[in-house]
Design an enzyme around this catalytic site. Structure first.
Site, PDB file in Angstrom:
ATOM      1  N   GLU A 305       0.820  -1.213   0.000  1.00 53.16           N
ATOM      2  CA  GLU A 305       0.000   0.000   0.000  1.00 53.16           C
ATOM      3  C   GLU A 305       0.859   1.271   0.000  1.00 53.16           C
ATOM      4  OE1 GLU A 305      -2.779  -0.630   3.307  1.00 53.16           O
ATOM      5  OE2 GLU A 305      -4.097  -1.694   1.924  1.00 53.16           O
ATOM      6  N   LYS A 379      -2.713 -11.673   8.377  1.00 52.42           N
ATOM      7  CA  LYS A 379      -4.135 -11.372   8.616  1.00 52.42           C
ATOM      8  C   LYS A 379      -4.952 -12.655   8.519  1.00 52.42           C
ATOM      9  CE  LYS A 379      -4.153  -6.545   7.256  1.00 52.42           C
ATOM     10  NZ  LYS A 379      -4.891  -5.409   6.697  1.00 52.42           N
ATOM     11  N   ASP A 384      -8.577  -8.653   3.482  1.00 52.89           N
ATOM     12  CA  ASP A 384      -8.347  -7.539   4.402  1.00 52.89           C
ATOM     13  C   ASP A 384      -9.506  -7.381   5.378  1.00 52.89           C
ATOM     14  OD1 ASP A 384      -7.359  -5.309   5.595  1.00 52.89           O
ATOM     15  OD2 ASP A 384      -7.651  -3.958   3.898  1.00 52.89           O
ATOM     16  N   GLU A 412     -13.112  -1.945  11.373  1.00 51.87           N
ATOM     17  CA  GLU A 412     -12.951  -1.159  10.143  1.00 51.87           C
ATOM     18  C   GLU A 412     -14.031  -1.469   9.103  1.00 51.87           C
ATOM     19  OE1 GLU A 412      -9.163  -1.712   8.273  1.00 51.87           O
ATOM     20  OE2 GLU A 412      -9.749  -0.613   6.472  1.00 51.87           O
TER      21      GLU A 412
HETATM   22  C1  GCV Z   1      -2.759   0.629   8.402  1.00 53.58           C
HETATM   23  C2  GCV Z   1      -6.207  -1.882   5.350  1.00 53.58           C
HETATM   24  C3  GCV Z   1      -6.607  -0.611   6.009  1.00 53.58           C
HETATM   25  C4  GCV Z   1      -5.429   0.330   6.153  1.00 53.58           C
HETATM   26  C5  GCV Z   1      -4.336  -0.393   6.927  1.00 53.58           C
HETATM   27  C6  GCV Z   1      -3.981  -1.656   6.170  1.00 53.58           C
HETATM   28  C7  GCV Z   1      -2.950  -2.486   6.892  1.00 53.58           C
HETATM   29  O1  GCV Z   1      -5.898  -1.669   4.022  1.00 53.58           O
HETATM   30  O2  GCV Z   1      -7.627  -0.008   5.299  1.00 53.58           O
HETATM   31  O3  GCV Z   1      -5.860   1.475   6.837  1.00 53.58           O
HETATM   32  O4  GCV Z   1      -3.219   0.431   7.085  1.00 53.58           O
HETATM   33  O5  GCV Z   1      -5.126  -2.445   6.018  1.00 53.58           O
HETATM   34  O6  GCV Z   1      -3.357  -3.436   7.547  1.00 53.58           O
HETATM   35  O7  GCV Z   1      -1.779  -2.191   6.807  1.00 53.58           O
END
Ligand code: GCV
Length: 831
Positions: A305, A379, A384, A412
């Site tokens: 990202e 994860k 996600d 989230e």
């Molecule tokens: C901290 C997702 C979330 C991001 C987060 C990312 C991660 O994409 O939307 O906000 O970033 O996961 O776990 O690194």
């Protein structure tokens, strides 16, 4: 003393329910119901002796005094030696054997484990909390107090508890400016205005909550790490934070940015193979450990990202992890390297592309090449934190590498502290899932392949809100994470029951109601949002909250569900799809690969099927989508009715706050239901066989009302508003009205409006010229637009209507908020 004891008892045991703000979480220690209190009080020791001068043992002693005083109204006397009087005795096994050999405590315990034991010597009864180390003593005291708060007997104890895994950490995604990425409980408890907060009281309180669950590590800054944290200024600040958590046995960790050697270190490179870079990491670690000798380690998000990583130099993730891990190793530190690595610029037109493959494709080939103090943090699912995902195949793909499972406590994608969604049943599905070699929990804990380090990491993101998580019910997720990290074999029901009792007290009706609501809430949320493995269907490129069915499609982020006019779902099969299913052990792959065997809950995650495909239930996919959305919405609507009878059984402050939350959730569930169903109706062209989708009893679109000042505006995405449109007020005051033409009677009036976060518009409702309701739209909702996130419902109950009455809704914009309206609904009032 006897006068004071009497007074305290009188105050504590009057049965009065005091207002509570949720700051005590599950550690309330409120007075036990009198008969229970009596049964503990009579045999309970009046003395506490803690052996050793460790700060953690001191925390344990203080906690015991506090708990016994709160629950039983007894003040324990502190003694330094074990005498011939009934006593609570706390200490490490080593210390107790020396100081109180008469207790004859035999055997050994693992690190952090504890032993609660009743020992009788010469007719004197001792209640002993013993452990291998001071942290275990603290955990033992919390365990003992929890037993009492849950009403379990403590007069004949002989119970040893050993944590399932050594790693039981939380991550906080806090930024130095005090904001929290994906945090919904207020500002950071650690950081403010670019520095550690002056007042770290809340940090200490957080440490206490974490310790009560056995959590032993906390990273204190965002994994999207600000490199400034590794500049000289910050070491003393980190040391202060570590100092606030240390009495609770919670070690601090830092998230680091892989580009730091270059961005703040003055080097011209961050290539992990460059000796200058290795030396920089080593010097940095040495410096930090001088300030914080018990620093737990680092967390690293690289090549993900937009974060820089080893790919910049053609190096591997193992090269990157090891250069940092080697700097930490002399100090006993650990490096958590995130497995969340994927390309967010993937070509969506290529049907073979698949983000779900990324973690396994990146890390499986490197198995065995990571140092022993490096841990791959994975994860739970391959995408996600979606409402339902299969377990990540990477858990089964690492046999010679440490791993930890990363679960997201902060909600989230699951309602962001506005919805009741208890995540423990979801986490248990992952943890208990058999990957072939073993369950995920056993693999993550390092048990299966005898890895030295492993366990559980939860992304907590608590904040300064008095209730920590932005609402009272979401605390159950923090509690549940901690309990599972300690013992993943606990059932979701046990955890829900424990939390409810500790949080809301021992009233049986409260216990049964809240436990039931918690246990069904994940499935309910899934049903009214994205069932069958569809995932979030939310604003994937924005706030991850409101409904937006297509937001995940046709972009590089790879959260596709590939719905078109013929069918829906990602073909991830090895035979015709992306091949993702081939990453699993053959026994698992066989089930997912076959449409006949694949569980309905994941069918659209694994397969692309026509809408008319029949599921195991015998129903078509499209009808199932419709039905589940109606069912989920109805259950969410039902929460309000389940909660209301709890009035007077819990304190008014939390009762009202939760009621408001549940009422809001019921309205949002309707928004989700209609949006997703309308979208699929339009896409598939297949009608709901029960005739509900697209037809709404008693609904009048705002744009069909008589408008005074209001103008009709298209809403994006169209499905977020009924009929694809809203009315918005471009002037100081507008009104939308209709003349009622139905039969006379009593009704409920619902007003669907948009509560943007860029103003606090006012609304007023009049019937036949009489005011019946007014409110200000000022909720903390994450959007400044007229969309699915801001769509909100106001219910006016029991209004009398006669034919010819005018129903008038007035809106008064404020700031950027335009007092927008979607529709009104007139529904029969049923008692
Ligand atoms: C901290 C997702 C979330 C991001 C987060 C990312 C991660 O994409 O939307 O906000 O970033 O996961 O776990 O690194």
């Amino acid at each position: 003393m006897s006068c004071c004891f009497g007074l305290i008892t009188a105050l504590l045991f009057t049965g009065v329910i005091y207002a509570e703000d949720g700051s005590s979480g599950w550690l309330r220690y409120t007075a036990l119901e009198e008969s229970a209190a009596r049964s503990y009080r009579q045999p309970a020791p009046r003395v506490v002796t803690a052996i050793g001068d460790d700060a953690l043992v001191e925390s344990a002693r203080q906690e015991l005094i506090r708990g016994i005083r709160g629950m039983l109204g007894l003040r324990l006397r502190v003694e330094t030696r074990v005498s011939h009087e009934s006593t609570f005795v706390l200490g490490t096994l080593g210390g107790l054997r020396k100081a109180a050999p008469q207790l004859a405590l035999a055997g050994n315990l693992e690190p952090d484990a504890f032993w609660l034991k009743t020992v009788t010597v010469a007719g004197v009864r001792y209640t002993v909390v013993a452990a291998a180390d001071a942290r275990g003593v603290l955990y033992g005291v919390f365990g003992l107090l929890r037993k009492m708060a849950l009403g379990e007997p403590i007069d004949r104890l002989d119970e040893k508890q050993t944590p399932y895994a050594p790693i039981r950490w939380v991550n906080q995604w806090d930024n130095l400016d005090g904001s929290i990425e994906r945090g919904y409980g207020g500002k950071s408890i650690f950081w403010e205005g670019g520095h550690a907060r002056q007042d770290l009281t809340r940090v200490g309180e957080y440490g206490r909550l974490l310790a009560s669950l056995g959590i032993n590590g906390c990273s204190i800054n965002n994994v999207n790490a600000d490199p400034r944290l590794l500049t000289d200024d910050f070491a003393p600040q980190v040391a202060r934070i570590a100092g606030a958590l240390r009495p609770w046995g919670v070690q601090v960790a830092l998230s680091v940015d892989f580009g730091s050697p270059k961005s703040i270190g003055g080097l011209d490179t961050f290539d992990p193979a460059d000796p200058k870079v290795a030396a920089w990491w080593k010097a940095k670690a040495d410096e930090l450990y001088r300030a914080v000798p018990d620093l737990a380690g680092f967390v690293l998000k690289a090549d993900s990202e937009g974060r820089v990583g080893p790919s910049a130099y053609g190096r591997t993730h193992a090269d990157a992890a090891n250069v940092v891990a080697r700097a930490l190793r002399p100090h006993g530190g650990k490096l958590f390297y995130r497995g969340f690595v994927y390309d967010h610029h993937m070509d969506w037109r290529n049907l073979k592309n698949d983000r779900a493959r990324a973690a396994y494709d990146n890390f499986h080939p490197l198995d065995g090449r990571f140092d022993d103090n490096a841990v791959i943090q994975i994860k739970n699912g391959p995408i996600d934190f979606q409402v339902r995902e299969p377990a990540s195949p990477l858990f089964g793909g690492l046999q010679k590498t440490n791993q930890a499972v990363e679960l997201q406590i902060t909600q989230e994608y699951t309602g962001q502290a506005r919805f009741l969604v208890f995540l423990v049943p979801m986490w248990k599905q992952t943890l208990d899932f058999d990957m072939g070699p073993a369950t995920v929990k056993a693999l993550a804990a390092g048990k299966t392949f005898h890895r030295p380090t492993g366990g559980f990491v939860g992304v907590a993101n608590v904040g300064m809100d008095s209730n920590w998580t932005g609402n009272h019910l979401s605390q159950a997720n923090l509690y549940g994470f901690g309990r599972l990290a300690w013992n993943p074999d606990l059932s979701a029901r046990t955890i829900a029951e424990e939390w409810t009792r500790l949080t809301f007290g021992g009233d049986a009706k409260v216990g049964a109601t809240v436990t039931d609501m918690l246990l069904k809430s994940w499935r309910t949320y899934e049903n009214y949002t994205g069932p069958l493995g569809l995932q979030g269907l939310t604003d994937i490129v924005g706030n991850h909250y409101g409904v937006s069915v297509e937001a995940s499609e046709r972009n590089g982020w790879g959260q596709w569900h590939r719905a078109d006019e013929k069918g829906v779902g990602m073909d991830r099969t090895a035979a015709t799809g992306t091949g993702y299913i081939g990453q699993y052990n053959p026994a698992v792959a066989r089930v997912y690969e076959s449409l006949d065997m694949c569980p309905d809950d994941l069918v659209l995650f694994m397969h692309h099927v026509p809408y008319t495909h029949r599921l195991h239930s015998g129903k078509t996919v499209i009808q199932t989508i419709y039905d589940l959305h109606y069912g989920g919405e109805a259950t969410a609507e039902g929460y309000v009715g389940e909660w209301k009878p709890l009035a007077g059984r819990i304190d008014e402050q939390r009762y009202r706050a939760v009621l408001a939350q549940l009422e809001y959730q019921a309205g949002q569930a309707e928004v989700w239901r209609d949006a997703v169903n309308n979208w699929f109706l339009r896409a598939s062209g297949i009608a709901d066989d029960q005739g509900r989708v697209g037809h709404h009893r008693g609904r009048v679109e705002a744009e069909a009302m008589t408008l005074d000042g209001y103008t009709a505006v298209p809403v994006t995405p169209w499905e977020a508003a009924s009929g694809g449109k809203a009315v918005s007020c471009p002037v100081a005051r507008c009104a939308a009205s209709i003349r009622y033409t139905g039969a006379a009677g009593r009704f409920i009036l619902r007003v669907q409006y948009f509560d943007q976060n860029n103003g606090s518009a006012g609304y007023r409702v009049q019937i036949g010229g009489r005011p019946v309701d007014e409110w200000v739209a000022s909720a903390r909702v994450p959007s400044a637009k007229i969309d699915g996130s801001t769509s909100t419902r106001r219910t006016v109950t029991e209004i009398a209507l006669r034919p010819g009455d005018t129903i008038r809704v007035e809106g008064m914009p404020d700031g950027g908020e335009t007092a927008a309206l979607d529709y009104i609904e007139i529904l029969p009032f049923e008692n």
